[in-house]
Design a protein around this motif. Sequence first.
Motif, PDB file in Angstrom:
ATOM      1  N   TRP A 111      -0.722   1.586   3.866  1.00  0.00           N
ATOM      2  CA  TRP A 111      -0.393   1.011   5.169  1.00  0.00           C
ATOM      3  C   TRP A 111       1.096   0.751   5.372  1.00  0.00           C
ATOM      4  O   TRP A 111       1.531   0.489   6.497  1.00  0.00           O
ATOM      5  N   PHE A 112       1.924   0.829   4.334  1.00  0.00           N
ATOM      6  CA  PHE A 112       3.363   0.624   4.529  1.00  0.00           C
ATOM      7  C   PHE A 112       3.946   1.556   5.600  1.00  0.00           C
ATOM      8  O   PHE A 112       4.800   1.130   6.384  1.00  0.00           O
ATOM      9  N   PRO A 113       3.557   2.845   5.661  1.00  0.00           N
ATOM     10  CA  PRO A 113       4.093   3.700   6.726  1.00  0.00           C
ATOM     11  C   PRO A 113       3.741   3.234   8.132  1.00  0.00           C
ATOM     12  O   PRO A 113       4.430   3.623   9.088  1.00  0.00           O
ATOM     13  N   ALA A 114       2.691   2.423   8.285  1.00  0.00           N
ATOM     14  CA  ALA A 114       2.316   1.916   9.611  1.00  0.00           C
ATOM     15  C   ALA A 114       3.114   0.684  10.008  1.00  0.00           C
ATOM     16  O   ALA A 114       3.061   0.269  11.168  1.00  0.00           O
ATOM     17  N   VAL A 115       3.848   0.082   9.080  1.00  0.00           N
ATOM     18  CA  VAL A 115       4.731  -1.042   9.420  1.00  0.00           C
ATOM     19  C   VAL A 115       5.898  -0.466  10.211  1.00  0.00           C
ATOM     20  O   VAL A 115       6.598   0.422   9.717  1.00  0.00           O
ATOM     21  N   PRO A 116       6.161  -0.933  11.434  1.00  0.00           N
ATOM     22  CA  PRO A 116       7.121  -0.251  12.307  1.00  0.00           C
ATOM     23  C   PRO A 116       8.587  -0.576  12.033  1.00  0.00           C
ATOM     24  O   PRO A 116       9.434  -0.324  12.896  1.00  0.00           O
ATOM     25  N   LYS A 117       8.882  -1.116  10.874  1.00  0.00           N
ATOM     26  CA  LYS A 117      10.261  -1.408  10.491  1.00  0.00           C
ATOM     27  C   LYS A 117      10.518  -0.805   9.113  1.00  0.00           C
ATOM     28  O   LYS A 117       9.595  -0.719   8.287  1.00  0.00           O
ATOM     29  N   PRO A 118      11.754  -0.381   8.832  1.00  0.00           N
ATOM     30  CA  PRO A 118      12.032   0.219   7.527  1.00  0.00           C
ATOM     31  C   PRO A 118      11.768  -0.765   6.392  1.00  0.00           C
ATOM     32  O   PRO A 118      12.125  -1.947   6.478  1.00  0.00           O
ATOM     33  N   ILE A 119      11.134  -0.264   5.337  1.00  0.00           N
ATOM     34  CA  ILE A 119      10.897  -1.054   4.127  1.00  0.00           C
ATOM     35  C   ILE A 119      11.718  -0.447   3.000  1.00  0.00           C
ATOM     36  O   ILE A 119      11.550   0.724   2.653  1.00  0.00           O
ATOM     37  N   ALA A 152      -4.731  -0.194  13.898  1.00  0.00           N
ATOM     38  CA  ALA A 152      -5.867   0.663  14.239  1.00  0.00           C
ATOM     39  C   ALA A 152      -5.443   1.903  15.010  1.00  0.00           C
ATOM     40  O   ALA A 152      -6.194   2.887  15.071  1.00  0.00           O
ATOM     41  N   ALA A 153      -4.234   1.878  15.590  1.00  0.00           N
ATOM     42  CA  ALA A 153      -3.744   3.029  16.341  1.00  0.00           C
ATOM     43  C   ALA A 153      -2.980   4.022  15.466  1.00  0.00           C
ATOM     44  O   ALA A 153      -2.656   5.123  15.919  1.00  0.00           O
ATOM     45  N   ALA A 154      -2.665   3.654  14.234  1.00  0.00           N
ATOM     46  CA  ALA A 154      -1.944   4.555  13.327  1.00  0.00           C
ATOM     47  C   ALA A 154      -2.862   5.694  12.905  1.00  0.00           C
ATOM     48  O   ALA A 154      -4.093   5.576  12.969  1.00  0.00           O
ATOM     49  N   ARG A 155      -2.273   6.784  12.442  1.00  0.00           N
ATOM     50  CA  ARG A 155      -3.106   7.876  11.970  1.00  0.00           C
ATOM     51  C   ARG A 155      -3.968   7.376  10.810  1.00  0.00           C
ATOM     52  O   ARG A 155      -3.587   6.464  10.064  1.00  0.00           O
ATOM     53  N   GLU A 156      -5.111   7.966  10.640  1.00  0.00           N
ATOM     54  CA  GLU A 156      -6.093   7.467   9.670  1.00  0.00           C
ATOM     55  C   GLU A 156      -5.520   7.395   8.262  1.00  0.00           C
ATOM     56  O   GLU A 156      -5.854   6.497   7.484  1.00  0.00           O
ATOM     57  N   ASP A 157      -4.633   8.316   7.919  1.00  0.00           N
ATOM     58  CA  ASP A 157      -4.038   8.324   6.578  1.00  0.00           C
ATOM     59  C   ASP A 157      -3.318   7.016   6.259  1.00  0.00           C
ATOM     60  O   ASP A 157      -3.204   6.644   5.087  1.00  0.00           O
ATOM     61  N   PHE A 158      -2.817   6.329   7.280  1.00  0.00           N
ATOM     62  CA  PHE A 158      -2.049   5.110   7.080  1.00  0.00           C
ATOM     63  C   PHE A 158      -2.888   3.858   7.340  1.00  0.00           C
ATOM     64  O   PHE A 158      -2.351   2.782   7.574  1.00  0.00           O
ATOM     65  N   ARG A 159      -4.213   4.008   7.236  1.00  0.00           N
ATOM     66  CA  ARG A 159      -5.115   2.875   7.417  1.00  0.00           C
ATOM     67  C   ARG A 159      -5.923   2.588   6.151  1.00  0.00           C
ATOM     68  O   ARG A 159      -6.929   1.889   6.199  1.00  0.00           O
ATOM     69  N   LYS A 160      -5.478   3.143   5.033  1.00  0.00           N
ATOM     70  CA  LYS A 160      -6.189   2.954   3.771  1.00  0.00           C
ATOM     71  C   LYS A 160      -5.679   1.706   3.048  1.00  0.00           C
ATOM     72  O   LYS A 160      -4.725   1.055   3.464  1.00  0.00           O
ATOM     73  N   GLN A 161      -6.298   1.392   1.902  1.00  0.00           N
ATOM     74  CA  GLN A 161      -6.017   0.129   1.228  1.00  0.00           C
ATOM     75  C   GLN A 161      -4.560  -0.039   0.833  1.00  0.00           C
ATOM     76  O   GLN A 161      -3.990  -1.113   0.975  1.00  0.00           O
ATOM     77  N   TYR A 162      -3.915   1.008   0.333  1.00  0.00           N
ATOM     78  CA  TYR A 162      -2.524   0.877  -0.101  1.00  0.00           C
ATOM     79  C   TYR A 162      -1.581   1.837   0.617  1.00  0.00           C
ATOM     80  O   TYR A 162      -0.424   1.955   0.224  1.00  0.00           O
TER      81      TYR A 162
END
Length: 271
Positions: A102-110, A90-100
């Motif tokens: 959210w990977f950028p909001a995961v705080p570890k490299p994917i 919920a603290a991530a920028r709004e762009d990274f809170r959408k349905q698909y």
Amino acid sequence: MAYTDVIYSVDAGVATVTLNRPDRLNAWCASLDADVRAAMREATDDAAVRVIILTGAGRGFCAGADMNVLQGIQDGDRATRPGPPAPWDAAAREDFRKQYSWFPAVPKPIIGAINGPCAGLGMVLALYTDIRFASDAAVFSTAFSRRGLIAEHGISWLLPRLIGMANAADLLFSARRVEAAEARALGLVSRVIPHGDFMADVTAYARMLATEVSPRSLREMKRELWNAQFQDLGDAIEAANADMAGSFASEDFKEGVAHYLEKRPAAFTGQ
């Protein structure tokens, strides 16, 4: 945690999330969607995990949305379609809170380990990973125009940033097959690896990140890279300058200097 549609494993600081519907080329459905989010949450919450690999079981990465899901949508059955989840952070920028997105909001490299066919929604998900490696058996397609669909889930934003406007238009309009070598030339993937060596090489790279560099640096750099997509140069410089004091005060900075001077392997903690 028990999973239905993914295989989750952790070894030497690397969590591997394997899409596990090989009989359907790992086609996306509501249960797979839920399992991937749960596995990513498990990896995020596990302090021993420093890097995440996303790959597919069998001969495919992800063939896109399961045709049963698409048929259900056509028939008006929304129960087969993954619904919008709660924001990952919920603290991530709004762009990274959408349905698909959210990977950028995961705080570890994917790391996206594209082991085979990658199409439609599968390609969208791959593009949201931080680094993509492809097997030489991989093949890509946006697929949407051949289903009467649109450029879904932000791919119209992602693709031009990776390969340029004209190339993005080509792949979206035509939905043509792109072999691994062309994907590398376009910039869709960073590296193409012979299929027989694929997972071993991807895992070796992930373990290098997990053992040789600062987890704090990885976390902060990932956030900076994704946020910078919405900043001009001056804003990116100011944001980095604001982050600098925290890095100088961190335990990982002290260890980064100490292990170099003492000529020994690093023992980063992520603090």
